[in-house]
Write an enzyme that holds these catalytic residues in place. Structure first.
Site, short mmCIF file in Angstrom:
data_model
loop_
_atom_site.label_atom_id
_atom_site.label_comp_id
_atom_site.label_asym_id
_atom_site.label_seq_id
_atom_site.Cartn_x
_atom_site.Cartn_y
_atom_site.Cartn_z
N ARG A 58 3.43 36.14 20.83
CA ARG A 58 2.22 35.25 20.49
C ARG A 58 2.69 33.84 21.17
O ARG A 58 1.74 33.17 21.79
CB ARG A 58 2.34 35.06 19.24
CG ARG A 58 1.33 36.31 18.75
CD ARG A 58 1.69 36.77 17.22
NE ARG A 58 3.09 37.40 17.49
CZ ARG A 58 3.17 38.69 17.48
NH1 ARG A 58 2.08 39.54 17.33
NH2 ARG A 58 4.52 39.26 17.53
N THR A 59 3.83 33.47 20.73
CA THR A 59 4.11 31.94 20.80
C THR A 59 4.22 31.59 22.48
O THR A 59 3.47 30.70 23.01
CB THR A 59 5.47 31.45 20.25
OG1 THR A 59 5.24 32.29 18.71
CG2 THR A 59 5.76 30.15 20.35
N LYS A 86 25.90 34.96 33.69
CA LYS A 86 26.97 34.55 34.73
C LYS A 86 27.76 33.54 34.08
O LYS A 86 28.60 33.03 34.67
CB LYS A 86 26.57 34.26 35.93
CG LYS A 86 25.50 35.22 36.60
CD LYS A 86 25.18 34.72 37.96
CE LYS A 86 23.73 35.62 38.62
NZ LYS A 86 23.04 34.84 39.47
N ARG A 108 12.58 28.30 22.51
CA ARG A 108 12.82 28.97 21.55
C ARG A 108 14.40 29.39 21.69
O ARG A 108 14.81 29.78 22.72
CB ARG A 108 11.98 30.40 21.53
CG ARG A 108 12.37 31.40 20.54
CD ARG A 108 11.25 32.63 20.45
NE ARG A 108 10.27 32.12 19.60
CZ ARG A 108 9.49 32.90 19.06
NH1 ARG A 108 9.69 34.23 19.23
NH2 ARG A 108 8.51 32.20 18.20
N HIS A 136 9.81 26.79 12.68
CA HIS A 136 8.90 27.13 13.67
C HIS A 136 7.46 26.23 13.69
O HIS A 136 6.65 26.68 12.84
CB HIS A 136 8.47 28.68 13.51
CG HIS A 136 7.93 29.32 14.59
ND1 HIS A 136 7.21 28.91 15.65
CD2 HIS A 136 7.37 30.67 15.02
CE1 HIS A 136 6.79 29.46 16.68
NE2 HIS A 136 6.89 30.68 16.02
N1 CP Z 1 4.95 34.29 15.38
C1 CP Z 1 5.67 34.42 16.47
O1 CP Z 1 6.53 33.72 16.50
O2 CP Z 1 5.30 35.67 17.14
P1 CP Z 1 6.00 35.86 18.50
O3 CP Z 1 7.71 36.23 18.26
O4 CP Z 1 5.53 37.06 19.17
O5 CP Z 1 5.85 34.64 19.32
#
Ligand code: CP
Length: 308
Positions: A58-59, A86, A108, A136
């Site tokens: 999603r993100t 590496k 992320r 998040h």
């Molecule tokens: N909600 C969320 O962070 O989903 P993803 O891990 O798929 O990005």
């Protein structure tokens, strides 16, 4: 202001007014998404680098679409298949990608604090797309935005968050964001995955599922974050599902107008049954849709100089 800092690492520095301004901007972004031609030239010439050192559906996809809908170019980097195998470090990887000219980084990482570490060492804005168990913030904003849209506002609402609280960066960002409004937050989950010390947060801890959900306007379910537990901290998935999951028959415990949320990915059959995920109380797919509008608002604010 919308976002009072160069970066968006945490929801802590944002005021209630900042969040409301982002919501109003997201309302405008939704109108673009609903057009037959979903593209405006607002960020034409800007380049966004999506750097994902941990899996995402999603993100990552919604940041990519958000950038493209606003006319920016978007590049996607994932650590699998990169030169990290590496021995290249995180900072070297980021600096090499920045040498190619991106104007903003979405990042992320499985380590809490990694986006903050990078943000302090680069000139361009960094958006935290989830760091370890820490935060998040864009998920927190899209969750609050979804609640505001369904309930007409956030003040006066009772919100229950259930599941693996202690390993959830979503729970932290949701709690930080919701605490800026006049909300009552209740947490429920196995003791082994509850905050060891909840005192930094304005939350109540429920003792039973019935107590947790009976007055809630919103029930936010979380999955067990097995990837962040060295050994499983619950006796068995079957017991977890029985005592901490929501199935169709347990919905009678909720208020008639209570909505059910989940940040995804859902472990169907564990915290939620498929009937609940696809049922009429669930707003899970609306959360995903709203994620694009919120991320458009964030990219616009940080890249158009409307932020700090
Ligand atoms: N909600 C969320 O962070 O989903 P993803 O891990 O798929 O990005």
């Amino acid at each position: 202001m919308g976002i009072p800092t160069k970066d968006l690492i945490s929801l802590s520095p944002l005021s209630r007014e900042d969040i409301e301004e982002l919501f109003n901007l997201a309302d405008e972004m939704k109108k673009i998404i609903e057009r037959p031609v979903k593209k405006v030239p607002t960020l034409r010439g800007k380049v966004i680098a999506n750097l994902f050192f941990e899996p995402s559906t999603r993100t990552r996809t919604s940041f990519e679409l958000a950038g493209k809908y606003l006319g920016a170019d978007v590049i996607n980097f994932s650590s699998s298949g990169s030169s990290i195998s590496k021995g290249e470090t995180l900072l070297d990887t980021v600096k090499n990608i920045l040498a190619m000219g991106p104007d903003l980084i979405v990042m992320r990482h499985s380590s809490s604090g990694a986006p903050h570490f990078v943000a302090e060492r680069v000139e361009v804005p960094v958006v935290n797309a989830g760091d370890g168990i820490n935060e998040h913030p864009t998920q927190g904003l899209l969750d609050l935005y979804t609640i505001r849209n369904y309930k007409g506002g956030l003040d006066g609402l009772k919100i229950t968050i259930m599941g693996d609280i202690s390993h959830s960066r979503v729970a932290r960002s949701d709690i930080i964001g919701l605490s800026k409004f006049d909300t009552e937050i209740t947490l429920f989950g196995p003791r082994t995955v509850m905050f060891y010390d909840p005192s930094p947060y304005r939350v109540k801890i429920a003792r039973t599922l019935e107590e947790a959900v009976k007055d809630a306007d919103v029930v936010m379910m979380l999955r067990i974050q097995r990837e962040r537990q060295s050994a499983l901290l619950i006796p068995s998935i079957r017991e977890y599902s029985k005592f901490y999951g929501l199935s169709h028959w347990k919905l009678s415990l909720l208020k008639e107008d209570a909505i059910i949320m989940h940040p995804g990915p859902v472990n169907q059959g564990v915290e939620l049954t498929p009937e609940v995920v696809y049922g009429n109380r669930s707003v899970i797919f609306n959360q995903v849709t709203n994620g694009v509008a919120i991320r458009m608002a964030i990219l616009y604010t940080l890249l158009s100089g409307e932020g700090s």
